[in-house]
Design a protein around this motif. Structure first.
Motif, mmCIF file in Angstrom:
data_model
loop_
_atom_site.group_PDB
_atom_site.id
_atom_site.type_symbol
_atom_site.label_atom_id
_atom_site.label_comp_id
_atom_site.label_asym_id
_atom_site.label_seq_id
_atom_site.Cartn_x
_atom_site.Cartn_y
_atom_site.Cartn_z
ATOM 1 N N ILE A 148 0.807 -1.221 0.000
ATOM 2 C CA ILE A 148 0.000 0.000 0.000
ATOM 3 C C ILE A 148 0.844 1.275 0.000
ATOM 4 O O ILE A 148 0.310 2.371 0.081
ATOM 5 N N ASN A 203 -2.595 1.413 -4.878
ATOM 6 C CA ASN A 203 -2.954 0.448 -3.835
ATOM 7 C C ASN A 203 -3.443 1.152 -2.573
ATOM 8 O O ASN A 203 -4.380 0.687 -1.915
ATOM 9 N N GLU A 249 -7.031 0.550 -0.927
ATOM 10 C CA GLU A 249 -7.254 0.139 0.463
ATOM 11 C C GLU A 249 -8.130 1.155 1.199
ATOM 12 O O GLU A 249 -9.021 0.790 1.962
ATOM 13 N N SER A 268 -11.662 0.994 -0.284
ATOM 14 C CA SER A 268 -12.236 -0.259 0.198
ATOM 15 C C SER A 268 -12.631 -0.130 1.663
ATOM 16 O O SER A 268 -13.638 -0.682 2.108
ATOM 17 N N THR A 307 -8.899 -6.242 0.270
ATOM 18 C CA THR A 307 -7.579 -5.742 0.634
ATOM 19 C C THR A 307 -6.548 -6.021 -0.452
ATOM 20 O O THR A 307 -6.661 -7.002 -1.178
ATOM 21 N N LEU A 349 -3.372 -5.784 0.751
ATOM 22 C CA LEU A 349 -2.236 -6.156 1.599
ATOM 23 C C LEU A 349 -1.766 -7.555 1.220
ATOM 24 O O LEU A 349 -2.562 -8.417 0.852
ATOM 25 N N ARG A 386 -6.736 1.715 9.294
ATOM 26 C CA ARG A 386 -7.474 0.919 8.305
ATOM 27 C C ARG A 386 -8.822 0.470 8.894
ATOM 28 O O ARG A 386 -9.853 0.470 8.206
ATOM 29 N N PHE A 419 -12.641 -5.470 7.389
ATOM 30 C CA PHE A 419 -11.183 -5.515 7.564
ATOM 31 C C PHE A 419 -10.863 -6.155 8.905
ATOM 32 O O PHE A 419 -11.628 -6.034 9.870
ATOM 33 N N THR A 442 -5.452 -11.841 -1.897
ATOM 34 C CA THR A 442 -5.233 -10.400 -2.007
ATOM 35 C C THR A 442 -5.636 -9.908 -3.391
ATOM 36 O O THR A 442 -5.395 -10.586 -4.384
#
Ligand SMILES: [K+]
Ligand SMILES: [K+]
Lengths: 502, 502
Positions: A102, A107, A111, A114, A122, A124, A138, A235, A465
């Motif tokens: 990220i 990215n 994230e 999202s 994610t 990640l 997050r 998350f 991912t």
């Protein structure tokens, strides 16, 4: 003044509102800042983000004009751009921190979007390279996104009549709540209080059960999962999601996902001495009933295919947990459901299109729309036989206007059309770069991002991912998470000429 | 008289109509009988079938009463049961012949229903064990099914207003055709003439091109493929379907699939000196344009994935042929598209939901419904911005009634709901018996049978067989091919209590 001669939207009214929200956004950003101080982690990610949001907010307020009229168009513009700008600011800490996947701006925005849209998909790859303050940010973005959508759903979208959202309004306005809370601001305050209360309750329950059953559920994880369960966001700082915890904790998360997807207006009324209004509400029964049917079907398939070696408690738990996670659009996983048989994964895929109740933090289509559409279908069969009959569609006893039925149908179809378009793009884009992605996986990833669920199948599975997808796919997903979360219309109208000129 | 006190349907009127149709059904059954005489094959399969249909027909006429009133309910009942009874009679020759998989009654009914509904999904495994008269009967059932649906679509469903079918009626009634053909019977006669003419033209074209390019396309195959291309039906006596023939013949089949899916009313007008009415018709443009876009996308994917080694003509031919086959709901294949990349098969899967024009032999949703729904969606975006505006949805210049828009939406949603239900059943039933079937293959087989396309993916691929599915799945598919072909409503209303009692 030049702008006003061609552009007919009072965009200065929208800019004013956007500026105010961005300035307020500095407050939650100070929570991970304090955590960073406590954990002795770098402070710059959050200091820079606070600076950016204050500067952007002040700039917008300079451009803005609080005297201008905030009509439907100005509201659409403000809602759409607030979600976009907050996502951009939310991505700043990830880029400045500079760790992991990220660190890349696309990215980071994926994230953050999202998170803010409570999707929970994610990019990640290695969870261990990130600071605890970053990981909590997050989680907190998701909680803020849930709050934002609650206010949007109960106070704004119902006013604008997006996709039948006015139905919920009638629930709010015509009964007792009307007398209790004559103003939208008051409704928002009640709902905000309930949201904070539910989150604290979840945190305490998780923490206490953690003390008893699972040391991994300490205060950090209890708060982190309280944030993203009540927000139906999904998350988790744990790479195994809820699968990292003791079965008792998995069971404990289930009711909070369900509560987060229940109408907050009806929850408020429930607490204040009118439980029957919730329990007799047709949408609530339809939502809980549908959830039960999906869970039973999945459990049946898991038993037949011997997924958990035939053990009863784990089979039921994984069926109930993961179906609840998908139906409520949370997106946690208690196990890698990606590895289940096609029949079970297909049921989960379908469950993605349901959603909880209107006026909650849930995403996807939502039960009220399905209920209205299915009732209208039943009526259609009746009028095929009796063309002369007039019979209104009723929900919880109240007739639904024919215009609203058409709005609901249009909303369903629009959702399906955009989902299909995204799925085609994901499939063709994967073929272009030679990524090994089945048609079902393309559909799963498209549904899960656009409908704000989070995990899907294949690379996008709960323990996978989205970084595996091409950059172009991730970019389009960023846009469609945004479009999906704010109920499509506020974004789509911005791309019509009539919005700007007529 | 007892029946009339509780059952409020004048079912004797329906029985009379069913009896007449079954007696007439003996006429086409004598064609394969003559073929059997010519090829010196057993005559009993067809003699028995003729006996059964005459006996059933006479019995129904005895029960029936031509004086009773044929209202909407009686018409629904007759339409639904005629399709079912004719399929049963059509299966008799397969059972009596006793060869191959279709000797089993369920398989025989599957093949017959798949034929009559112009689906073209087959349970044959070894094509070589069947007599030529039996294989031609299989082709002829499809042609009869195409004729039946043409008459149903132009004369009956539009009267009953099923799923927006009244839209086509306005096209028929308000313009020149009105003066030409004041009576439904006259319309039916014109359409029947056009259908026979197109079939003969196709047979001649295929036969002549066969003489020049491919000896396998003799008179038998020319007639067999004329029957099932104009009917957009898709059975072929060749196990490789159109892939058995020279590329020129594959190209020659394409326009006949397209014509079979074009409104026969507009084709009639086209021939009779008003070509513009077809060429300016919005549904026609939408249908041909959509077909072109799907073909271009599939060709692109085939080029990118190097499916035909990058060769230009085969790539374009296979893209155009198979997309046309799916969009028109014919179901021929020029190659095993089942083996294409996920992106290409996914595009074919989506193309299954389109269909040609209303008032043709095409199946699936049909272009007019998508056009109305998408235009209504665009209007919805407009009215979100201008809530006070009144703006009708127009197709080819004429405003569409709001009731009709709702009917169209309801039809789309009903189709999607039944498709999804069938897909779940197929997936779970396969899991039950341990059949290796992916979620995508389950969806493909469900869409392809319910929407009357024919082939799908995996075992149900164009060179595969539905005999691979469990008996229970095949039985449910028989029912849903029937439900799908006659536009759902006429069957579904039979299962409502209000149909029989109120
Ligand atoms: K989510
Ligand atoms: K077909």
């Amino acid at each position: 003044m030049y702008g006003n001669t061609r552009i007919r939207v009072d965009w200065r009214a929208s800019a004013e509102l956007m500026g105010v929200v961005l300035i307020y956004f500095a407050v939650p950003l100070s929570f991970p800042l304090l955590l960073a101080v406590y954990f002795e982690e770098p402070l710059t990610p959050f200091l820079v983000a606070i600076g950016v949001t204050l500067a952007l907010g002040a700039g917008l307020r300079r451009l803005g004009d609080p005297e201008e009229n905030l009509g439907p168009r100005e509201a659409f513009l403000a809602v759409a751009l607030i979600w976009l700008l907050v996502a951009v600011v939310g991505a700043v800490p990830f880029v400045v921190a500079g760790a992991g996947t990220i660190a890349h701006p696309v990215n980071a925005l994926f994230e953050s979007m999202s998170g803010l849209t409570t999707t929970g998909a994610t990019v990640l790859v290695d969870f261990s390279v990130h600071d605890r303050s970053i990981m909590m940010w997050r989680q907190l973005i998701q909680w803020l996104g849930g709050l934002g959508i609650l206010i949007l759903a109960t106070a704004v979208l119902s006013e604008l009549g997006v996709g039948g959202a006015q139905l919920m309004e009638s629930e709010t306005r015509t009964r007792n709540v009307n007398k209790l809370t004559p103003h939208i601001a008051e409704t928002a305050r009640l709902i905000w209080g309930l949201y904070v209360g539910l989150t604290l309750l979840a945190a305490v329950v998780f923490f206490v059960l953690g003390l008893a059953f699972d040391p991994r559920m300490g205060p950090y994880n209890a708060l982190a999962h309280a944030f993203t369960s009540v927000a139906t966001a999904g998350f988790s700082p744990e790479p195994l999601s809820a699968g990292a915890f003791h079965p008792v904790l998995q069971w404990a998360i289930v009711p909070f996902m369900i509560l987060g997807s229940t109408s907050f207006i009806l929850l408020y009324v429930f607490i204040n001495g009118e439980p029957r209004r919730l329990l007799r509400n047709e949408e609530f029964r339809f939502y809980v009933g549908g959830l039960g049917i999906f869970a039973a079907l999945v459990a049946l398939v898991l038993f037949v295919t011997g997924e958990q070696g035939g053990a009863i408690e784990p089979t039921i738990r994984h069926a109930v947990f993961n179906v609840t996670s998908i139906v409520t659009t949370t997106g946690y996983a208690s196990t890698d459901f990606n590895l289940w048989s096609p029949a079970a994964t297909y049921l989960l895929f379908l469950a993605m299109f349901t959603g909880g109740m209107v006026g909650s933090t849930t995403c996807s289509i939502k039960s009220l729309r399905w209920l209205v559409a299915l009732k209208s279908l039943r009526r259609e069969l009746f009028t095929s036989v009796h063309p002369e009959a007039v019979r209104p569609v009723r929900v919880s006893g109240s007739p639904v206007a024919e215009d609203t039925i058409r709005d609901v149908y249009a909303y369903l179809l629009l959702g399906i059309v955009i989902f299909v378009g995204l799925a085609v793009f994901v499939a063709v884009d994967a073929a272009r770069v030679g990524m090994d992605l089945s048609a079902f996986e393309a559909m799963g990833a498209a549904a899960s991002t656009f409908l704000n669920i989070g995990p899907a199948f294949g690379e996008a599975g709960p323990y996978g991912t989205y970084a595996a997808f091409p950059m172009s796919t991730r970019s389009v997903m960023i846009v469609l998470m945004w479009v999906g979360r704010i109920e499509m219309i506020p974004v789509l109208v911005l791309f019509t000429r009539t919005f700007w000129t007529s």
